[in-house]
Design a protein around this motif. Structure first.
Motif, PDB file in Angstrom:
ATOM      1  N   HIS A  71       0.733  -1.032  -0.503  1.00  0.00           N
ATOM      2  CA  HIS A  71       0.055  -0.034   0.098  1.00  0.00           C
ATOM      3  C   HIS A  71       0.631   1.155   0.156  1.00  0.00           C
ATOM      4  O   HIS A  71       0.673   2.235  -0.219  1.00  0.00           O
TER       5      HIS A  71
ATOM      6  N   PRO B  25      -2.438   5.318   6.312  1.00  0.00           N
ATOM      7  CA  PRO B  25      -2.537   4.740   8.041  1.00  0.00           C
ATOM      8  C   PRO B  25      -1.782   3.509   8.059  1.00  0.00           C
ATOM      9  O   PRO B  25      -1.728   2.545   7.122  1.00  0.00           O
TER      10      PRO B  25
ATOM     11  N   GLY C 245      -2.723   0.079   6.214  1.00  0.00           N
ATOM     12  CA  GLY C 245      -3.602   0.206   4.938  1.00  0.00           C
ATOM     13  C   GLY C 245      -3.546   0.617   3.907  1.00  0.00           C
ATOM     14  O   GLY C 245      -3.094   1.769   3.257  1.00  0.00           O
TER      15      GLY C 245
ATOM     16  N   VAL D  51      -6.537   6.375   2.039  1.00  0.00           N
ATOM     17  CA  VAL D  51      -7.647   6.831   2.420  1.00  0.00           C
ATOM     18  C   VAL D  51      -8.580   7.678   1.367  1.00  0.00           C
ATOM     19  O   VAL D  51      -7.382   8.059   0.192  1.00  0.00           O
TER      20      VAL D  51
ATOM     21  N   GLU E 204      -9.504   5.710  12.044  1.00  0.00           N
ATOM     22  CA  GLU E 204     -10.294   4.622  12.205  1.00  0.00           C
ATOM     23  C   GLU E 204     -10.033   3.080  11.645  1.00  0.00           C
ATOM     24  O   GLU E 204      -9.597   2.709  11.896  1.00  0.00           O
ATOM     25  N   GLU E 205      -8.635   3.089   9.962  1.00  0.00           N
ATOM     26  CA  GLU E 205      -8.287   2.897   9.767  1.00  0.00           C
ATOM     27  C   GLU E 205      -7.190   1.931  10.596  1.00  0.00           C
ATOM     28  O   GLU E 205      -6.469   1.224  10.873  1.00  0.00           O
TER      29      GLU E 205
ATOM     30  N   GLN F 106      -8.095  -0.317  13.542  1.00  0.00           N
ATOM     31  CA  GLN F 106      -9.087  -0.620  13.254  1.00  0.00           C
ATOM     32  C   GLN F 106      -8.012  -3.060  12.910  1.00  0.00           C
ATOM     33  O   GLN F 106      -7.869  -3.326  13.319  1.00  0.00           O
ATOM     34  N   ARG F 107      -6.344  -2.310  13.082  1.00  0.00           N
ATOM     35  CA  ARG F 107      -5.359  -3.018  12.862  1.00  0.00           C
ATOM     36  C   ARG F 107      -4.813  -2.162  13.948  1.00  0.00           C
ATOM     37  O   ARG F 107      -3.345  -3.494  14.272  1.00  0.00           O
TER      38      ARG F 107
END
Length: 231
Positions: free
Chosen positions: A36, A157, A184, A187, A211-212, A215-216
């Motif tokens: 990414h 992120p 991640g 965005v 938020e990203e 989540q990890r």
């Protein structure tokens, strides 16, 4: 390492041979989602912040030099000592110097970051504003949103896990502990730009980044800003 060696050459030697590989091995570094991170071009890597060592871990995991804002005094000085400071902090650690004792210069921090991104560089930012003292993941400040809007840089992120065990806040030296770096997907700033403007856009981008990261991350979420951060 000889002081007459160009710093950019010495930086490559440190990153690729003398420091990078041994440090990754010592930390048993595991990287997820490196695909990414674009290999070239402007990119903002927005991460949680657990330890001073974070700014060394992120570039090693990303596979490219990443700039971070830091105190100008870290790269000042003359002679061999000044050369070593510029090599370690400026080249290897990718620090972009800012005179934080000058209010006018400190206010230019985002402008300095914008210049770095417009030159095609990678820039690292911690939206929480400071290292987490209580281990929780705090609400992000909107600087990352402003940078994304102003530069159109890719926003990736990043979640760090374990660096707080390598170098806890206030500790000296590094302790052996596995570190995991999770990148991640970028965005979707373009969609957010169609939905929001200005301050609402900055907040929307920042919240999407956090938020990203969350989540990890195994960190507990906090609805408030970090103790030393302002809204």
């Amino acid at each position: 390492m000889p002081a007459n060696l160009p710093t950019h050459v010495a930086e490559v030697i440190l990153r690729k041979v003398l420091v990078g590989p041994p440090l990754k091995a010592y930390l048993r570094m595991r990287v997820e989602g490196r695909e990414h991170v674009p290999a070239t071009g402007a990119v903002i890597i927005a991460s949680n912040h657990l330890s001073f060592v974070d700014s060394m871990v992120i570039p090693l995991a990303a596979g490219r030099k990443v700039g971070f804002l830091g105190k100008a005094e870290y790269v000042e000085g003359t002679g061999a000592k000044g050369w070593l400071k510029r090599l370690w902090f400026g080249e290897f650690a990718g620090m972009i110097p800012v005179d934080r004792d000058d209010p006018r210069a400190a206010a230019r921090s985002l402008e300095v970051a914008e210049e770095h991104l417009r030159s095609g560089g990678a820039f690292g930012i911690y939206p929480e504003g400071t290292r987490s003292r209580d281990g929780r993941l705090h609400k992000g400040k909107t600087g990352v949103g402003r940078l994304a809007d102003a530069t159109d840089a890719v926003v990736v992120p990043c979640t760090l896990v374990g660096t707080d065990r390598v170098q806890p806040v206030g500790a000296r030296g590094l302790r052996p502990h596995r570190v995991t770096v999770r990148f991640g997907p970028p965005v979707d700033v373009a969609t957010l730009k169609r939905q929001h403007v200005k301050t609402r856009l900055y907040r929307a981008i920042t919240d999407a980044v956090m938020e990203e990261i969350a989540q990890r991350s195994p960190q507990e979420r906090s609805d408030g800003f970090s103790d030393r951060s302002a809204s």
